[in-house]
Scaffold this active site. Structure first.
Site, PDB file in Angstrom:
ATOM      1  N   CYS A  57      -9.843  53.768  90.209  1.00 24.85           N
ATOM      2  CA  CYS A  57      -9.760  54.668  89.162  1.00 24.85           C
ATOM      3  C   CYS A  57      -8.789  54.409  87.901  1.00 24.85           C
ATOM      4  CB  CYS A  57      -9.348  56.055  89.919  1.00 24.85           C
ATOM      5  SG  CYS A  57      -9.114  57.059  88.823  1.00 24.85           S
ATOM      6  N   CYS A  62     -11.968  55.221  86.084  1.00 25.55           N
ATOM      7  CA  CYS A  62     -11.613  56.343  85.198  1.00 25.55           C
ATOM      8  C   CYS A  62     -10.839  56.266  84.117  1.00 25.55           C
ATOM      9  CB  CYS A  62     -11.092  57.636  85.981  1.00 25.55           C
ATOM     10  SG  CYS A  62     -11.596  57.384  87.899  1.00 25.55           S
ATOM     11  N   TYR A 199     -23.964  56.509  85.461  1.00 20.89           N
ATOM     12  CA  TYR A 199     -22.821  56.753  85.112  1.00 20.89           C
ATOM     13  C   TYR A 199     -22.130  55.590  84.167  1.00 20.89           C
ATOM     14  CZ  TYR A 199     -21.051  60.846  88.132  1.00 20.89           C
ATOM     15  OH  TYR A 199     -20.956  61.902  88.954  1.00 20.89           O
ATOM     16  N   GLU A 203     -21.781  55.288  80.354  1.00 19.09           N
ATOM     17  CA  GLU A 203     -20.258  55.381  79.541  1.00 19.09           C
ATOM     18  C   GLU A 203     -19.995  54.110  78.969  1.00 19.09           C
ATOM     19  OE1 GLU A 203     -18.547  58.772  82.745  1.00 19.09           O
ATOM     20  OE2 GLU A 203     -17.695  56.499  82.980  1.00 19.09           O
TER      21      GLU A 203
HETATM   22  P1  FAD Z   1     -10.643  52.575  95.351  1.00 19.46           P
HETATM   23  O1  FAD Z   1      -9.852  53.430  94.344  1.00 19.46           O
HETATM   24  O2  FAD Z   1     -11.794  51.672  95.062  1.00 19.46           O
HETATM   25  O3  FAD Z   1      -9.392  51.828  96.444  1.00 19.46           O
HETATM   26  C1  FAD Z   1      -9.795  51.018  97.149  1.00 19.46           C
HETATM   27  C2  FAD Z   1      -8.373  49.969  97.464  1.00 19.46           C
HETATM   28  O4  FAD Z   1      -8.510  49.225  98.530  1.00 19.46           O
HETATM   29  C3  FAD Z   1      -8.631  48.764  96.108  1.00 19.46           C
HETATM   30  O5  FAD Z   1      -7.597  48.564  95.570  1.00 19.46           O
HETATM   31  C4  FAD Z   1      -8.988  47.705  97.081  1.00 19.46           C
HETATM   32  O6  FAD Z   1      -8.993  46.413  96.315  1.00 19.46           O
HETATM   33  C5  FAD Z   1      -8.419  47.920  98.143  1.00 19.46           C
HETATM   34  N1  FAD Z   1      -9.074  47.287  99.283  1.00 19.46           N
HETATM   35  C6  FAD Z   1     -10.288  47.022  99.690  1.00 19.46           C
HETATM   36  N2  FAD Z   1     -10.121  46.155 100.968  1.00 19.46           N
HETATM   37  C7  FAD Z   1      -8.984  45.970 101.517  1.00 19.46           C
HETATM   38  C8  FAD Z   1      -8.589  45.410 102.418  1.00 19.46           C
HETATM   39  N3  FAD Z   1      -9.396  44.911 103.474  1.00 19.46           N
HETATM   40  N4  FAD Z   1      -7.074  45.278 102.780  1.00 19.46           N
HETATM   41  C9  FAD Z   1      -6.390  45.640 101.645  1.00 19.46           C
HETATM   42  N5  FAD Z   1      -6.841  46.585 100.433  1.00 19.46           N
HETATM   43  C10 FAD Z   1      -8.299  46.555 100.377  1.00 19.46           C
HETATM   44  N6  FAD Z   1     -14.432  58.990  89.354  1.00 19.46           N
HETATM   45  C11 FAD Z   1     -14.079  60.094  88.599  1.00 19.46           C
HETATM   46  O7  FAD Z   1     -13.808  61.305  89.530  1.00 19.46           O
HETATM   47  N7  FAD Z   1     -13.908  60.113  87.287  1.00 19.46           N
HETATM   48  C12 FAD Z   1     -14.348  59.119  86.628  1.00 19.46           C
HETATM   49  O8  FAD Z   1     -14.295  59.299  85.362  1.00 19.46           O
HETATM   50  C13 FAD Z   1     -14.828  57.847  87.032  1.00 19.46           C
HETATM   51  N8  FAD Z   1     -14.965  56.868  86.408  1.00 19.46           N
HETATM   52  C14 FAD Z   1     -15.145  55.751  86.977  1.00 19.46           C
HETATM   53  C15 FAD Z   1     -15.437  54.583  86.123  1.00 19.46           C
HETATM   54  C16 FAD Z   1     -15.854  53.335  86.644  1.00 19.46           C
HETATM   55  C17 FAD Z   1     -16.142  51.991  85.553  1.00 19.46           C
HETATM   56  C18 FAD Z   1     -15.878  53.324  88.160  1.00 19.46           C
HETATM   57  C19 FAD Z   1     -16.060  51.831  88.649  1.00 19.46           C
HETATM   58  C20 FAD Z   1     -15.691  54.272  88.808  1.00 19.46           C
HETATM   59  C21 FAD Z   1     -15.320  55.503  88.136  1.00 19.46           C
HETATM   60  N9  FAD Z   1     -14.956  56.512  89.058  1.00 19.46           N
HETATM   61  C22 FAD Z   1     -14.608  57.840  88.551  1.00 19.46           C
HETATM   62  C23 FAD Z   1     -14.863  56.455  90.544  1.00 19.46           C
HETATM   63  C24 FAD Z   1     -13.457  56.357  91.235  1.00 19.46           C
HETATM   64  O9  FAD Z   1     -12.974  55.390  90.552  1.00 19.46           O
HETATM   65  C25 FAD Z   1     -13.827  56.154  92.448  1.00 19.46           C
HETATM   66  O10 FAD Z   1     -14.371  57.258  93.336  1.00 19.46           O
HETATM   67  C26 FAD Z   1     -12.280  56.177  93.221  1.00 19.46           C
HETATM   68  O11 FAD Z   1     -11.442  55.218  92.839  1.00 19.46           O
HETATM   69  C27 FAD Z   1     -12.373  55.826  94.869  1.00 19.46           C
HETATM   70  O12 FAD Z   1     -11.251  55.943  95.569  1.00 19.46           O
HETATM   71  P2  FAD Z   1     -10.885  55.038  97.020  1.00 19.46           P
HETATM   72  O13 FAD Z   1      -9.975  55.471  97.278  1.00 19.46           O
HETATM   73  O14 FAD Z   1     -12.324  55.444  97.929  1.00 19.46           O
HETATM   74  O15 FAD Z   1     -11.021  53.776  96.477  1.00 19.46           O
HETATM   75  P1  NDP Z   2     -25.193  54.246  90.588  1.00 19.65           P
HETATM   76  O1  NDP Z   2     -25.647  53.980  91.990  1.00 19.65           O
HETATM   77  O2  NDP Z   2     -24.957  55.867  90.017  1.00 19.65           O
HETATM   78  O3  NDP Z   2     -26.436  53.987  89.498  1.00 19.65           O
HETATM   79  C1  NDP Z   2     -26.912  52.477  89.516  1.00 19.65           C
HETATM   80  C2  NDP Z   2     -27.743  52.305  88.228  1.00 19.65           C
HETATM   81  O4  NDP Z   2     -28.237  50.997  88.195  1.00 19.65           O
HETATM   82  C3  NDP Z   2     -29.026  53.188  88.398  1.00 19.65           C
HETATM   83  O5  NDP Z   2     -29.405  53.387  87.148  1.00 19.65           O
HETATM   84  C4  NDP Z   2     -30.072  52.157  88.857  1.00 19.65           C
HETATM   85  O6  NDP Z   2     -31.415  52.634  88.479  1.00 19.65           O
HETATM   86  C5  NDP Z   2     -29.527  50.972  88.336  1.00 19.65           C
HETATM   87  N1  NDP Z   2     -29.960  49.752  88.964  1.00 19.65           N
HETATM   88  C6  NDP Z   2     -29.633  49.467  90.452  1.00 19.65           C
HETATM   89  N2  NDP Z   2     -30.037  48.381  90.645  1.00 19.65           N
HETATM   90  C7  NDP Z   2     -30.701  47.747  89.762  1.00 19.65           C
HETATM   91  C8  NDP Z   2     -31.119  46.602  89.639  1.00 19.65           C
HETATM   92  N3  NDP Z   2     -31.451  45.572  90.604  1.00 19.65           N
HETATM   93  N4  NDP Z   2     -31.621  46.096  88.325  1.00 19.65           N
HETATM   94  C9  NDP Z   2     -31.504  47.050  87.308  1.00 19.65           C
HETATM   95  N5  NDP Z   2     -30.896  48.269  87.596  1.00 19.65           N
HETATM   96  C10 NDP Z   2     -30.541  48.762  88.618  1.00 19.65           C
HETATM   97  O7  NDP Z   2     -23.879  53.518  89.989  1.00 19.65           O
HETATM   98  P2  NDP Z   2     -22.903  53.230  88.926  1.00 19.65           P
HETATM   99  O8  NDP Z   2     -22.754  52.066  89.011  1.00 19.65           O
HETATM  100  O9  NDP Z   2     -23.330  53.898  87.681  1.00 19.65           O
HETATM  101  O10 NDP Z   2     -21.716  54.348  89.648  1.00 19.65           O
HETATM  102  C11 NDP Z   2     -21.488  54.161  90.738  1.00 19.65           C
HETATM  103  C12 NDP Z   2     -20.576  55.576  91.102  1.00 19.65           C
HETATM  104  O11 NDP Z   2     -19.242  55.579  90.542  1.00 19.65           O
HETATM  105  C13 NDP Z   2     -21.083  56.776  90.810  1.00 19.65           C
HETATM  106  O12 NDP Z   2     -22.323  57.406  91.563  1.00 19.65           O
HETATM  107  C14 NDP Z   2     -20.037  57.698  90.799  1.00 19.65           C
HETATM  108  O13 NDP Z   2     -19.835  58.385  91.721  1.00 19.65           O
HETATM  109  C15 NDP Z   2     -18.842  56.728  90.255  1.00 19.65           C
HETATM  110  N6  NDP Z   2     -18.533  56.962  88.750  1.00 19.65           N
HETATM  111  C16 NDP Z   2     -18.023  58.027  88.234  1.00 19.65           C
HETATM  112  C17 NDP Z   2     -17.887  58.386  86.930  1.00 19.65           C
HETATM  113  C18 NDP Z   2     -17.423  59.638  86.407  1.00 19.65           C
HETATM  114  O14 NDP Z   2     -17.044  60.476  87.153  1.00 19.65           O
HETATM  115  N7  NDP Z   2     -17.361  59.923  84.966  1.00 19.65           N
HETATM  116  C19 NDP Z   2     -18.151  57.234  85.994  1.00 19.65           C
HETATM  117  C20 NDP Z   2     -18.407  55.968  86.572  1.00 19.65           C
HETATM  118  C21 NDP Z   2     -18.504  55.750  88.038  1.00 19.65           C
HETATM  119  P3  NDP Z   2     -32.477  53.350  89.217  1.00 19.65           P
HETATM  120  O15 NDP Z   2     -32.305  54.778  88.791  1.00 19.65           O
HETATM  121  O16 NDP Z   2     -33.722  52.616  88.857  1.00 19.65           O
HETATM  122  O17 NDP Z   2     -32.261  53.101  90.641  1.00 19.65           O
END
Ligand code: FAD
Ligand code: NDP
Length: 521
Positions: A57, A62, A199, A203
Site C-alpha cells: 500500500c 494506494c 483496478y 488507475e
Molecule cells: P502487503 O501490504 O503486500 O504486505 C506484505 C509484506 O510482506 C510485503 O512487504 C512483503 O514484501 C512482505 N513479505 C512477503 N513474504 C515475506 C516473507 N517470507 N518474509 C518477510 N516478509 C515477507 N488498496 C486500497 O484499499 N486502496 C487503494 O487505493 C489501493 N490501491 C492499490 C494500488 C496498487 C497499484 C496495488 C498493487 C494495490 C492497491 N491496493 C489498494 C491494495 C492494497 O495495497 C493491499 O490490499 C494491501 O497492501 C494488502 O496488505 P497485506 O498486509 O495483505 O500485504
Molecule cells: P485483478 O485481478 O482485479 O484484474 C486483473 C486484470 O487483468 C483483469 O482485467 C483481467 O482480465 C486481466 N488479465 C488477467 N490475466 C491476463 C492476461 N493473461 N492477459 C491480459 N489480461 C489479463 O487485478 P488488479 O491487478 O487490477 O488488482 C489486484 C487487486 O488489488 C484488486 O482486486 C484490488 O483489490 C487491489 N487494488 C485496489 C485498488 C483500490 O482500492 N483502488 C487499486 C488497485 C488494486 P479478465 O477480466 O479478462 O480476467
C-alpha cells in the site's frame, strides 16, 4: 521467553509480512502486552525495483497511486482554469516526470521511516529478513548467510501478493514493468501500453493519460470484472473521451526490444489468437492481477493448507487449519460463503488492517468481534472515480431475481464541469465534448421494502462520497431513507437524495436539466 499452552517460546507472536495487515496486527498485539516480532523483506521486482518497510500500500500501491492520480487531475483542472479566467504562462504547461517521482518517493520514504518508529515505540522487534516456517512454532531466516531460528506461540501470515506476469509471452518479464516499478520509474514512461483492465491497469492508464502520455489499454475481455457493468462502462467511456485508447479483446503475444530501445508489441485477439496490431511503445506495463506471495513460506513444513492459486484458506476468524497459525490480508482466502462475487474477499488495505486489529484484540485483549467481510466499500481512482458498496446490478439480479430488484439511476455532469465544457450528454462530435461524467445508482431489493443492496457512484471524489453512504448501507438504509435525506447543494452527492427514474420504467436517465446532482431549475 514467554509461555503459551504449557510451552515456552521466544515470542508470543511472530508476524510474517510488514504490510498493512502485518503492521496493524503486530502493533495492536504489542499494545495488549504481547511480546511480538515482525518480519518484513522485499524481494526485488524482475526490473530490480526495491522499497522499504510498509508493504504494498505505502510503497507500490494506494499511496503513490493516489498521489499520481492527484497529479493527473491537475492536467484537466489547468485546462479548466483557463476557461475560468486563470492566465497560465503557457498554452500547454509542461510536465516533468522526475519531479513527480521525487515528490512521491520522498513521501513514501518518510512513511517508511514512520513505520519503523511506530514498531519501535510499540516495542515490536523488527527483523528485516525473509522468513519461512520450519514447524508450526518455528520460524527460520537467513542473515549474511547464517540461518537463525525463533519460536512463537502464535504466527500470523500477512505476506500479501506480487504482480503476476502472464506466462508464455516472450519479452514480458524481461522488458515490461508492473505497478511494482511505475511509481519509482527513473525515466519518463513516454508512449505506454497498459495490459489488463481492472483496478490497477485502469488507475495507472488514467493518470498516465491525464499527465499527457500517449496511453493505450489492451483489454482481454471486459473492464473491471466483478463491478457493476454500467458503472464500469461509464469509466471506460469517460477515459476514452479523455484520450485513453482502448484495444478491446486483445492481449500481447510478444514484446521485442528494438535497437532504439523501444518495445515492439504484437497484440492478438484474446479468443482466436488472430493478429490485431503490431506497434512500438516506450513502456509496457502489466496490470494483470496479483499472486499471493506464499510460495517461499515453506507452509508444508507447518502443515498449513494452501490453495492452488497460492492463497491460504482461513475461517471467519482468520484461523488456518493449523491451530496456532493465522493468515490475513491479500494472501488469505476467507471462507465467507457470501456469494461468488468481487466483494467476498477484497484485497484492500483497510480490510487487512481491520482483520489484523480485531484478531490481535481477540488473541491478546478482551475482543470478541470478528471481521465483517460484507458491505465493504471501495473506490477505483480513475480520472473520474468510481465508488461502490454492495451488489452490482448484475449480482443483485442473479441473487434475488429480476422480479425482486429495482434500480434507480441518473447520469449527469458536475456543475463545475458543465460550466466549462460542452457536456452534450450523448453527442461526441466536437473535440471538447464530454459524455456526462457522473452516474448515481441505487440497487434495491423490493421484498425488503426496497433496502439498498448496491450503491454505485461514478464521478469526481467518488472515494470520499462513497465512504459516508457505505455507513447507510451497513445500517440497512432503504430507498425511502435516501429520499428523506435533504441534499447539500450544489454537490454531485445530492443526486442520491430522491433518485426518481427506475430502470424498469425505461425512461431516459440522463439528466436534461438541473445543476450537477441537484434538481433546482
Ligand atoms: P502487503 O501490504 O503486500 O504486505 C506484505 C509484506 O510482506 C510485503 O512487504 C512483503 O514484501 C512482505 N513479505 C512477503 N513474504 C515475506 C516473507 N517470507 N518474509 C518477510 N516478509 C515477507 N488498496 C486500497 O484499499 N486502496 C487503494 O487505493 C489501493 N490501491 C492499490 C494500488 C496498487 C497499484 C496495488 C498493487 C494495490 C492497491 N491496493 C489498494 C491494495 C492494497 O495495497 C493491499 O490490499 C494491501 O497492501 C494488502 O496488505 P497485506 O498486509 O495483505 O500485504
Ligand atoms: P485483478 O485481478 O482485479 O484484474 C486483473 C486484470 O487483468 C483483469 O482485467 C483481467 O482480465 C486481466 N488479465 C488477467 N490475466 C491476463 C492476461 N493473461 N492477459 C491480459 N489480461 C489479463 O487485478 P488488479 O491487478 O487490477 O488488482 C489486484 C487487486 O488489488 C484488486 O482486486 C484490488 O483489490 C487491489 N487494488 C485496489 C485498488 C483500490 O482500492 N483502488 C487499486 C488497485 C488494486 P479478465 O477480466 O479478462 O480476467
Amino acid at each position: 521467553m514467554v509461555a503459551d499452552g504449557g510451552e515456552t517460546y521466544d515470542y508470543d507472536l511472530v508476524v510474517i509480512g510488514g504490510g498493512s495487515g502485518g503492521l496493524a496486527t503486530a502493533k495492536k498485539a504489542a499494545n495488549y502486552g504481547a511480546k511480538v516480532a515482525l518480519f518484513d523483506f522485499v524481494k526485488p521486482s524482475p526490473q530490480n525495483t526495491k522499497w522499504g518497510l510498509g508493504g504494498t500500500c505505502v510503497n507500490v500501491g494506494c499511496v503513490p497511486k493516489k498521489l499520481m492520480h492527484y497529479a493527473g487531475l491537475m492536467g484537466p483542472a489547468m485546462r479548466d482554469a483557463k476557461n475560468y479566467g486563470w492566465q497560465l504562462p503557457e498554452d500547454t504547461p509542461g510536465f516533468n516526470w522526475s519531479t513527480l517521482v521525487e515528490v512521491v518517493q520522498n513521501h513514501v520514504k518518510m512513511l517508511n521511516f514512520r513505520y519503523r518508529v511506530g514498531l519501535k515505540s510499540a516495542q515490536v522487534t523488527y527483523i528485516n529478513a525473509l522468513a519461512r516456517l520450519a514447524s508450526p512454532h518455528e520460524i527460520v531466516y537467513e542473515r549474511r548467510g547464517v540461518e537463525h531460528k525463533v519460536t512463537a506461540g502464535k504466527v500470523v501470515i500477512a505476506v500479501g501478493g506480487r504482480p503476476a506476469y502472464p506466462a508464455g509471452v516472450p519479452g514480458a518479464k524481461e522488458y515490461a514493468i508492473t505497478s511494482d516499478d511505475i511509481f519509482s520509474l527513473d525515466h519518463s514512461p513516454g508512449k505506454t501500453l497498459v495490459v489488463g483492465a481492472s483496478y490497477i491497469a485502469l488507475e495507472c492508464a488514467g493518470f498516465l493519460t491525464e499527465l499527457g502520455f500517449d496511453t493505450t489499454v489492451a483489454v482481454r475481455s471486459i473492464l473491471l470484472r466483478g463491478f457493476d457493468r454500467q458503472s464500469a462502462e461509464k469509466i471506460g467511456e469517460v477515459m476514452e473521451a479523455s484520450g485513453t485508447r482502448f484495444v478491446k479483446g486483445a492481449v500481447p503475444s510478444s514484446i521485442e526490444k528494438q535497437a532504439d530501445g523501444k518495445l515492439k508489441v504484437t497484440l492478438v485477439d484474446s479468443t482466436t489468437g488472430a493478429h490485431v496490431m503490431t506497434e512500438t511503445f516506450d513502456t509496457v506495463m502489466y496490470g494483470t492481477g496479483r499472486t499471493p506471495d506464499t510460495a517461499a513460506l515453506n507452509l508444508e513444513a507447518a502443515g498449513v493448507t494452501v490453495l492452488p492459486n497460492g492463497k491460504i484458506p482461513v475461517n471467519g476468524d482468520e484461523s488456518t487449519n493449523v491451530p496456532n497459525i493465522y493468515a490475513l490480508g491479500d494472501c488469505a482466502m476467507v471462507d465467507v460463503n457470501f456469494m461468488e462475487s468481487h466483494w467476498a474477499n477484497p484485497e484492500l488495505t483497510p480490510v487487512a488492517i481491520m482483520a489484523g486489529q480485531l484478531l490481535a484484540a481477540r488473541l491478546y485483549g478482551k475482543g470478541t468481534d470478528k471481521m465483517d467481510y460484507t458491505l465493504i466499500a471501495t473506490a477505483v481512482f480513475t480520472p473520474t472515480e468510481y465508488g461502490a458498496v454492495g451488489l452490482s446490478e448484475e449480482d443483485a439480479l442473479k441473487m434475488f431475481g429480476p422480479q425482486d430488484v429495482e434500480v434507480y439511476l441518473q447520469e449527469f455532469s458536475s456543475l463545475e464541469l458543465q460550466a466549462t465544457k460542452d457536456v452534450s450528454h450523448k453527442d461526441l462530435d466536437e473535440e471538447n465534448d464530454m459524455p456526462p461524467m457522473c452516474l448515481s445508482k441505487l440497487v434495491c431489493r423490493k421484498s425488503e421494502g426496497e433496502r439498498v443492496v448496491g450503491f454505485h457512484f461514478v464521478g469526481p471524489n467518488a472515494g470520499e462520497l462513497t465512504q459516508g453512504f457505505a455507513l447507510a448501507l451497513k445500517l440497512g438504509a432503504k430507498k425511502a431513507d435516501f429520499d428523506k435525506l435533504v441534499g447539500i447543494h450544489p454537490t454531485d452527492a445530492e443526486a442520491f437524495c430522491g433518485l426518481e427514474i427506475t430502470r424498469s420504467s425505461g425512461i431516459d436517465f440522463v439528466a436534461a436539466g438541473g445543476c450537477g446532482g441537484g434538481t433546482c431549475g
